[in-house]
Scaffold this motif. Structure first.
Motif, PDB file in Angstrom:
ATOM      1  N   LEU A 165       1.154  -1.320  -0.417  1.00  0.00           N
ATOM      2  CA  LEU A 165      -0.045  -0.343   0.261  1.00  0.00           C
ATOM      3  C   LEU A 165       0.701   1.393   0.051  1.00  0.00           C
ATOM      4  O   LEU A 165       0.447   2.184  -0.736  1.00  0.00           O
ATOM      5  CB  LEU A 165      -1.375   0.133   0.812  1.00  0.00           C
ATOM      6  N   ASP A 166       1.999   1.082   0.781  1.00  0.00           N
ATOM      7  CA  ASP A 166       3.101   2.880   0.470  1.00  0.00           C
ATOM      8  C   ASP A 166       3.757   2.842  -0.290  1.00  0.00           C
ATOM      9  O   ASP A 166       3.190   4.463  -0.939  1.00  0.00           O
ATOM     10  CB  ASP A 166       4.059   1.865   1.726  1.00  0.00           C
ATOM     11  N   SER A 167       4.019   1.910  -1.522  1.00  0.00           N
ATOM     12  CA  SER A 167       4.451   1.494  -2.396  1.00  0.00           C
ATOM     13  C   SER A 167       3.538   1.988  -3.683  1.00  0.00           C
ATOM     14  O   SER A 167       3.673   3.457  -4.762  1.00  0.00           O
ATOM     15  CB  SER A 167       4.824  -0.049  -2.990  1.00  0.00           C
ATOM     16  N   PHE A 168       2.142   2.204  -3.749  1.00  0.00           N
ATOM     17  CA  PHE A 168       1.028   2.051  -4.630  1.00  0.00           C
ATOM     18  C   PHE A 168       1.227   3.494  -4.065  1.00  0.00           C
ATOM     19  O   PHE A 168       0.763   4.586  -5.103  1.00  0.00           O
ATOM     20  CB  PHE A 168      -0.149   1.799  -4.107  1.00  0.00           C
ATOM     21  N   ARG A 169       1.121   4.403  -3.423  1.00  0.00           N
ATOM     22  CA  ARG A 169       0.890   6.079  -2.505  1.00  0.00           C
ATOM     23  C   ARG A 169       1.873   7.030  -3.032  1.00  0.00           C
ATOM     24  O   ARG A 169       1.199   7.718  -3.789  1.00  0.00           O
ATOM     25  CB  ARG A 169       0.996   5.650  -0.851  1.00  0.00           C
ATOM     26  N   THR A 170       3.295   5.766  -3.484  1.00  0.00           N
ATOM     27  CA  THR A 170       4.220   6.820  -3.632  1.00  0.00           C
ATOM     28  C   THR A 170       4.317   6.611  -4.851  1.00  0.00           C
ATOM     29  O   THR A 170       4.773   7.508  -5.481  1.00  0.00           O
ATOM     30  CB  THR A 170       5.889   6.175  -2.742  1.00  0.00           C
ATOM     31  N   ARG A 171       4.578   5.945  -5.533  1.00  0.00           N
ATOM     32  CA  ARG A 171       4.424   6.078  -6.596  1.00  0.00           C
ATOM     33  C   ARG A 171       2.958   6.058  -8.643  1.00  0.00           C
ATOM     34  O   ARG A 171       3.217   6.401  -9.339  1.00  0.00           O
ATOM     35  CB  ARG A 171       4.879   4.681  -7.888  1.00  0.00           C
ATOM     36  N   ARG A 172       2.317   6.170  -7.436  1.00  0.00           N
ATOM     37  CA  ARG A 172       1.534   6.308  -8.655  1.00  0.00           C
ATOM     38  C   ARG A 172       0.782   8.309  -8.080  1.00  0.00           C
ATOM     39  O   ARG A 172       1.682   8.422  -6.851  1.00  0.00           O
ATOM     40  CB  ARG A 172      -0.474   5.947  -8.017  1.00  0.00           C
ATOM     41  N   PRO A 173       0.398   9.170  -9.399  1.00  0.00           N
ATOM     42  CA  PRO A 173      -0.202  10.410  -9.435  1.00  0.00           C
ATOM     43  C   PRO A 173      -0.305  11.002  -7.536  1.00  0.00           C
ATOM     44  O   PRO A 173      -1.361   9.705  -7.097  1.00  0.00           O
ATOM     45  CB  PRO A 173      -0.105  10.544 -10.225  1.00  0.00           C
TER      46      PRO A 173
END
Lengths: 226, 78
Positions: free
Chosen positions: B70-78
């Motif tokens: 979920l962290d990765s999603f938050r960081t990498r998506r706009p």
């Protein structure tokens, strides 16, 4: 392509679970817009099945968990490149199987999808009457009746037995039965994912089902004894 | 039309369930069913097996892995 196009009536559970699911284009749009709730939805819905499938390719639970993690990271990176030529789930599963195959190769545990070692009868020939019998090829004794699902199939013990039976299967058979019967994936998508023909898939699925049925039969026969 | 024997019947069960038998074989398969309680039971037990597999519980992702994704999603998506 819709994932719900299961022809077999035995796979209803899969469709039921998908009822509250957003439409594919809505889901993809929400994911691309970075909506965390959409990502949580697919992450929670698919990871369990993905772990199970990954486990068919690699040698440990830890490896399988890493494959799933790696897959989701690749999905996050590649979302903008998703062209909708297959369903989102098939696309994710394709990344999963590719990742798992690479990992399996590194661990020298490749699932050879082309070899043909799946021949011979799936039920012990000794259970049928021989050629010189008046009724050749017919049962000596019918398979024993099983308890109704309420009495048996939902029990924890049976679930453990099924998991153990799956683990015992040859890799290719485990992969096909896991995708088809455990995950409820339609046959055409399984063929596409694994790059095998319908006929080949049917053989693998049949052998796997016959093996698992045999394990249940052994169990129920044992249980029925006083 | 030759009669199908039980030993061949059991090998055709998945093809039958998948709709993969040719019309002649399917007719032979279906003709055998009402004649043989053993094969009817075998077919039903294959169905029950599939059903039981469909009910297997999944192991969820570990909460650490879930949080980190979920962290990765938050960081990498706009």
């Amino acid at each position: 392509m819709r994932l719900l196009a299961c022809r077999s009536p035995v796979i209803r559970g899969y469709a039921d679970a998908m009822e509250a699911w957003p439409a594919e284009d809505v889901l993809v749009a929400r994911l691309r817009a970075g909506e965390e709730s959409a990502f949580t939805l697919v992450l929670d819905a698919w990871s369990g099945g993905m772990l199970r499938v990954a486990r068919s390719f690699v040698s440990t639970e830890e490896s399988a968990a890493e494959v799933v993690q790696e897959t989701w990271l690749a999905v996050i990176e590649a979302l903008d490149g998703f062209e909708g030529r297959s369903s989102l789930k098939t696309w994710v599963y394709r990344i999963l199987t590719n990742t798992a195959k690479r990992r399996g190769t590194r661990e020298h545990r490749v699932v050879p999808l082309s070899s043909v070692d799946d021949s011979g009868p799936t039920v012990d020939p000794a259970r049928f009457r021989p050629a010189d019998d008046p009724f050749p090829g017919h049962w000596w004794e019918f398979p024993a009746l099983w308890p109704t699902p309420e009495q048996g199939l939902l029990r924890r013990e049976v679930q453990d037995l099924l998991a153990a039976a799956l683990a015992e299967l040859p890799d290719r058979q485990r992969l096909v039965i896991t995708l088809r019967d455990v995950e409820g994936y339609p046959s055409d998508e399984v063929c596409e994912l694994l790059g095998i023909t319908q006929a080949n898939q049917r053989v693998l699925l049949h052998r796997a089902r016959a093996f698992v049925r045999g394990k249940l039969e052994e169990y129920y026969t044992r249980e029925a004894k006083p | 039309m030759n009669d199908l024997d039980c030993q061949h019947f059991v090998e055709q069960v998945t093809s039958f369930l998948e709709g993969g038998l040719n019309p002649d074989d399917e007719a032979r398969f279906l003709a055998h069913l009402p004649l043989c309680d053993g094969c009817e039971r075998y077919l039903d037990q294959i169905r029950q097996t599939v059903h039981a597999l469909d009910d297997l519980p999944t192991t969820p992702l570990s909460s650490d892995a879930r949080t980190s994704l979920l962290d990765s999603f938050r960081t990498r998506r706009p």
